[in-house]
Design a protein around this motif. Structure first.
Motif, PDB file in Angstrom:
ATOM      1  N   GLN A   5       0.831  -1.199   0.000  1.00  0.00           N
ATOM      2  CA  GLN A   5       0.000   0.000   0.000  1.00  0.00           C
ATOM      3  C   GLN A   5       0.864   1.247   0.000  1.00  0.00           C
ATOM      4  N   ALA A   6       1.955   1.223   0.729  1.00  0.00           N
ATOM      5  CA  ALA A   6       2.855   2.373   0.760  1.00  0.00           C
ATOM      6  C   ALA A   6       3.428   2.648  -0.618  1.00  0.00           C
ATOM      7  N   VAL A   7       3.818   1.585  -1.330  1.00  0.00           N
ATOM      8  CA  VAL A   7       4.346   1.764  -2.676  1.00  0.00           C
ATOM      9  C   VAL A   7       3.288   2.362  -3.590  1.00  0.00           C
ATOM     10  N   ARG A   8       2.073   1.853  -3.510  1.00  0.00           N
ATOM     11  CA  ARG A   8       1.007   2.364  -4.369  1.00  0.00           C
ATOM     12  C   ARG A   8       0.764   3.845  -4.125  1.00  0.00           C
ATOM     13  N   GLU A   9       0.830   4.290  -2.866  1.00  0.00           N
ATOM     14  CA  GLU A   9       0.546   5.674  -2.542  1.00  0.00           C
ATOM     15  C   GLU A   9       1.670   6.613  -2.945  1.00  0.00           C
ATOM     16  N   LEU A  10       2.869   6.088  -3.157  1.00  0.00           N
ATOM     17  CA  LEU A  10       4.014   6.943  -3.448  1.00  0.00           C
ATOM     18  C   LEU A  10       4.447   6.905  -4.907  1.00  0.00           C
ATOM     19  N   ASP A  99       9.014  10.012 -22.052  1.00  0.00           N
ATOM     20  CA  ASP A  99       9.057   9.127 -20.884  1.00  0.00           C
ATOM     21  C   ASP A  99      10.470   8.602 -20.653  1.00  0.00           C
ATOM     22  N   GLU A 100      11.452   9.475 -20.848  1.00  0.00           N
ATOM     23  CA  GLU A 100      12.832   9.094 -20.612  1.00  0.00           C
ATOM     24  C   GLU A 100      13.503  10.092 -19.681  1.00  0.00           C
ATOM     25  N   GLY A 101      14.425   9.614 -18.863  1.00  0.00           N
ATOM     26  CA  GLY A 101      15.167  10.459 -17.939  1.00  0.00           C
ATOM     27  C   GLY A 101      15.765   9.622 -16.839  1.00  0.00           C
ATOM     28  N   ALA A 102      16.668  10.219 -16.073  1.00  0.00           N
ATOM     29  CA  ALA A 102      17.312   9.491 -14.976  1.00  0.00           C
ATOM     30  C   ALA A 102      16.415   9.415 -13.741  1.00  0.00           C
ATOM     31  N   TRP A 103      15.484  10.379 -13.620  1.00  0.00           N
ATOM     32  CA  TRP A 103      14.612  10.437 -12.438  1.00  0.00           C
ATOM     33  C   TRP A 103      13.197  10.797 -12.863  1.00  0.00           C
ATOM     34  N   TRP A 104      12.248  10.201 -12.158  1.00  0.00           N
ATOM     35  CA  TRP A 104      10.836  10.559 -12.328  1.00  0.00           C
ATOM     36  C   TRP A 104      10.419  11.300 -11.064  1.00  0.00           C
ATOM     37  N   GLY A 105      10.067  12.576 -11.233  1.00  0.00           N
ATOM     38  CA  GLY A 105       9.708  13.376 -10.059  1.00  0.00           C
ATOM     39  C   GLY A 105       8.277  13.867 -10.125  1.00  0.00           C
ATOM     40  N   ARG A 106       7.698  14.065  -8.985  1.00  0.00           N
ATOM     41  CA  ARG A 106       6.353  14.622  -8.926  1.00  0.00           C
ATOM     42  C   ARG A 106       6.154  15.308  -7.585  1.00  0.00           C
ATOM     43  N   THR A 107       5.186  16.209  -7.570  1.00  0.00           N
ATOM     44  CA  THR A 107       4.711  16.830  -6.336  1.00  0.00           C
ATOM     45  C   THR A 107       3.203  16.639  -6.281  1.00  0.00           C
ATOM     46  N   GLU A 108       2.722  16.131  -5.174  1.00  0.00           N
ATOM     47  CA  GLU A 108       1.286  15.902  -5.011  1.00  0.00           C
ATOM     48  C   GLU A 108       0.827  16.479  -3.682  1.00  0.00           C
ATOM     49  N   VAL A 109      -0.461  16.706  -3.602  1.00  0.00           N
ATOM     50  CA  VAL A 109      -1.088  17.101  -2.339  1.00  0.00           C
ATOM     51  C   VAL A 109      -2.057  16.007  -1.946  1.00  0.00           C
ATOM     52  N   GLU A 125      -7.547  18.358   6.201  1.00  0.00           N
ATOM     53  CA  GLU A 125      -6.165  18.126   6.619  1.00  0.00           C
ATOM     54  C   GLU A 125      -5.372  17.726   5.376  1.00  0.00           C
ATOM     55  N   SER A 126      -4.212  18.341   5.141  1.00  0.00           N
ATOM     56  CA  SER A 126      -3.481  18.060   3.910  1.00  0.00           C
ATOM     57  C   SER A 126      -1.976  18.066   4.142  1.00  0.00           C
ATOM     58  N   GLU A 127      -1.276  17.494   3.172  1.00  0.00           N
ATOM     59  CA  GLU A 127       0.179  17.481   3.171  1.00  0.00           C
ATOM     60  C   GLU A 127       0.664  17.473   1.735  1.00  0.00           C
ATOM     61  N   SER A 128       1.835  18.047   1.508  1.00  0.00           N
ATOM     62  CA  SER A 128       2.485  18.001   0.205  1.00  0.00           C
ATOM     63  C   SER A 128       3.582  16.950   0.248  1.00  0.00           C
ATOM     64  N   VAL A 129       3.695  16.155  -0.816  1.00  0.00           N
ATOM     65  CA  VAL A 129       4.720  15.117  -0.895  1.00  0.00           C
ATOM     66  C   VAL A 129       5.435  15.237  -2.232  1.00  0.00           C
ATOM     67  N   GLU A 130       6.751  15.412  -2.174  1.00  0.00           N
ATOM     68  CA  GLU A 130       7.587  15.412  -3.372  1.00  0.00           C
ATOM     69  C   GLU A 130       8.304  14.071  -3.454  1.00  0.00           C
ATOM     70  N   THR A 131       8.264  13.453  -4.611  1.00  0.00           N
ATOM     71  CA  THR A 131       8.819  12.108  -4.788  1.00  0.00           C
ATOM     72  C   THR A 131       9.758  12.094  -5.988  1.00  0.00           C
ATOM     73  N   TYR A 327      -8.341  12.732  -0.994  1.00  0.00           N
ATOM     74  CA  TYR A 327      -7.938  13.057  -2.357  1.00  0.00           C
ATOM     75  C   TYR A 327      -6.419  13.025  -2.475  1.00  0.00           C
ATOM     76  N   THR A 328      -5.963  12.761  -3.687  1.00  0.00           N
ATOM     77  CA  THR A 328      -4.573  12.938  -4.081  1.00  0.00           C
ATOM     78  C   THR A 328      -4.582  13.759  -5.354  1.00  0.00           C
ATOM     79  N   ALA A 329      -4.011  14.956  -5.295  1.00  0.00           N
ATOM     80  CA  ALA A 329      -3.975  15.860  -6.444  1.00  0.00           C
ATOM     81  C   ALA A 329      -2.537  16.002  -6.922  1.00  0.00           C
ATOM     82  N   ILE A 330      -2.309  15.708  -8.197  1.00  0.00           N
ATOM     83  CA  ILE A 330      -0.977  15.800  -8.770  1.00  0.00           C
ATOM     84  C   ILE A 330      -0.733  17.245  -9.217  1.00  0.00           C
ATOM     85  N   GLN A 331       0.210  17.928  -8.563  1.00  0.00           N
ATOM     86  CA  GLN A 331       0.528  19.300  -8.927  1.00  0.00           C
ATOM     87  C   GLN A 331       1.515  19.381 -10.083  1.00  0.00           C
TER      88      GLN A 331
END
Length: 345
Positions: A5-10, A99-109, A125-131, A327-331
């Motif tokens: 579940q942790a992997v799916r959420e991240l 869809d090419e690069g050394a890193w795949w990055g995202r910021t979500e709320v 209640e919310s949090e921002s997560v950068e991955t 909710y999970t919103a991809i910024q």
């Protein structure tokens, strides 16, 4: 929460470019023009994309309910396409994304909403997560979490909060459906940054770990065979892949096409997502993304920008009153050669 579940959420979602947005707008405009001709002739065929869904799947899409047209919320918003056709437009748009690069990055709320203990107003209640996930399966994944605190969800809720004396904390007992026990505080928490080497999974769908992106099918039929599940689980898994997995653009397009033909998926029309962005939405019955302690029935809403092919947010709503629960919103999401979190360690 288990490791899967942790992997799916991240897991992350796709990037956006001006070129892709322009191409998507042209395809969508062409589709609408073709649709007007189709209605005049009363012919049952798809638009000029050549994306044909055969048999019962095509019939199901043809009779999908359509919301009445609404005025565009922004200058770039296009009126709703018939039924789930906008998913096919999104598939065409996303297929051309790099869809090419050394890193795949995202910021979500990530956020969740719940009533204050007395039930007089709703809190968010919310949090921002950068991955940042490495293309190298042996590399470490990096995360930055920024808790944003708790506040009234809407202006109406804020007015009721002020009448309540503008409290800065709320206390819940262990039976609360919010998942909280004890005090919930308004102020933001401390930011934290960490890395992990638990990416043996790389991609996780339908409980099946894969070692690299190229192992994912790039057709709706291939994805459905891989998932090998009932309709609801298939839809949930396609949604997770579409929003969160660092798969190829063709695989993401296949997920859109799978959703377009899936039974049990209904159109909502033009909406604003949890961050106020305009998009087109579909819904289906599911408890996959609901709060763990929530006992009621829920529906999952996927909000999409068909012009760019970008998924905007996954939202879970209560069937009883339509309340937004989670909710999970991809910024932002993108492929890049550098990882700023690693550089700042």
């Amino acid at each position: 929460m288990d490791d899967y579940q942790a992997v799916r959420e991240l897991l992350p979602a796709p990037p956006l470019s001006p070129e892709v947005e322009r191409a998507g707008r042209e395809r969508l405009a062409a589709a609408f023009a073709h649709e007007r001709v189709r209605r005049g002739r009363r012919a049952a065929r798809w638009s000029a994309f050549g994306l044909v869904l055969a048999g019962a799947a095509a019939a199901a899409i043809a009779i999908a309910p359509t919301a009445p047209p609404r005025a565009p919320a922004t200058s770039g918003t296009v009126a709703q396409a018939d039924g789930k056709r906008f998913l096919l437009v999104a598939a065409e748009s996303v297929a051309s994304m790099p869809d090419e690069g050394a890193w795949w990055g995202r910021t979500e709320v990530n956020g969740r909403q719940f009533h204050e203990p007395g039930g007089r107003y709703v809190l968010r209640e919310s949090e921002s997560v950068e991955t940042w996930i490495p293309a190298d399966p042996e590399g470490r994944s990096w995360y930055r979490q920024t808790p944003q605190g708790t506040k009234p969800a809407t202006p109406q809720d804020e007015a009721a909060w002020r009448v309540d004396g503008s409290p800065t904390s709320w206390t819940y007992d262990k039976t609360s459906e919010t998942g909280h026990s004890g005090a919930v505080r308004a102020e933001p928490g401390e930011q934290s940054t960490w890395s992990t080497e638990d990416w043996d999974f790389r991609i996780l769908t339908a409980g099946k770990p894969l070692t690299k992106m190229s192992e994912m099918p790039d057709t709706p039929e291939g994805l459905k065979a891989l998932f090998d599940a009932d309709d609801r689980t298939t839809i949930d898994t396609a949604a997770r892949l579409l929003f969160f997995a660092p798969v190829t653009s063709e695989t993401r397009a296949a997920a859109y096409r799978l959703l377009a033909s899936a039974p049990g998926v209904t159109t909502v029309g033009q909406v604003s997502d949890a961050l106020g962005r305009a998009g087109q939405a579909i819904e289906y019955e599911s408890g996959e993304f609901a709060p763990p302690n929530y006992a009621g029935a829920t529906r999952t809403r996927l909000v999409i920008d068909p012009l760019s092919g970008r998924p905007l947010s996954i939202e879970t709503r209560a069937v009883a009153d339509g309340l937004l629960l989670t909710y999970t919103a991809i910024q932002d999401s993108r492929w890049a050669d550098d990882n700023p979190l690693k550089e700042n360690e």
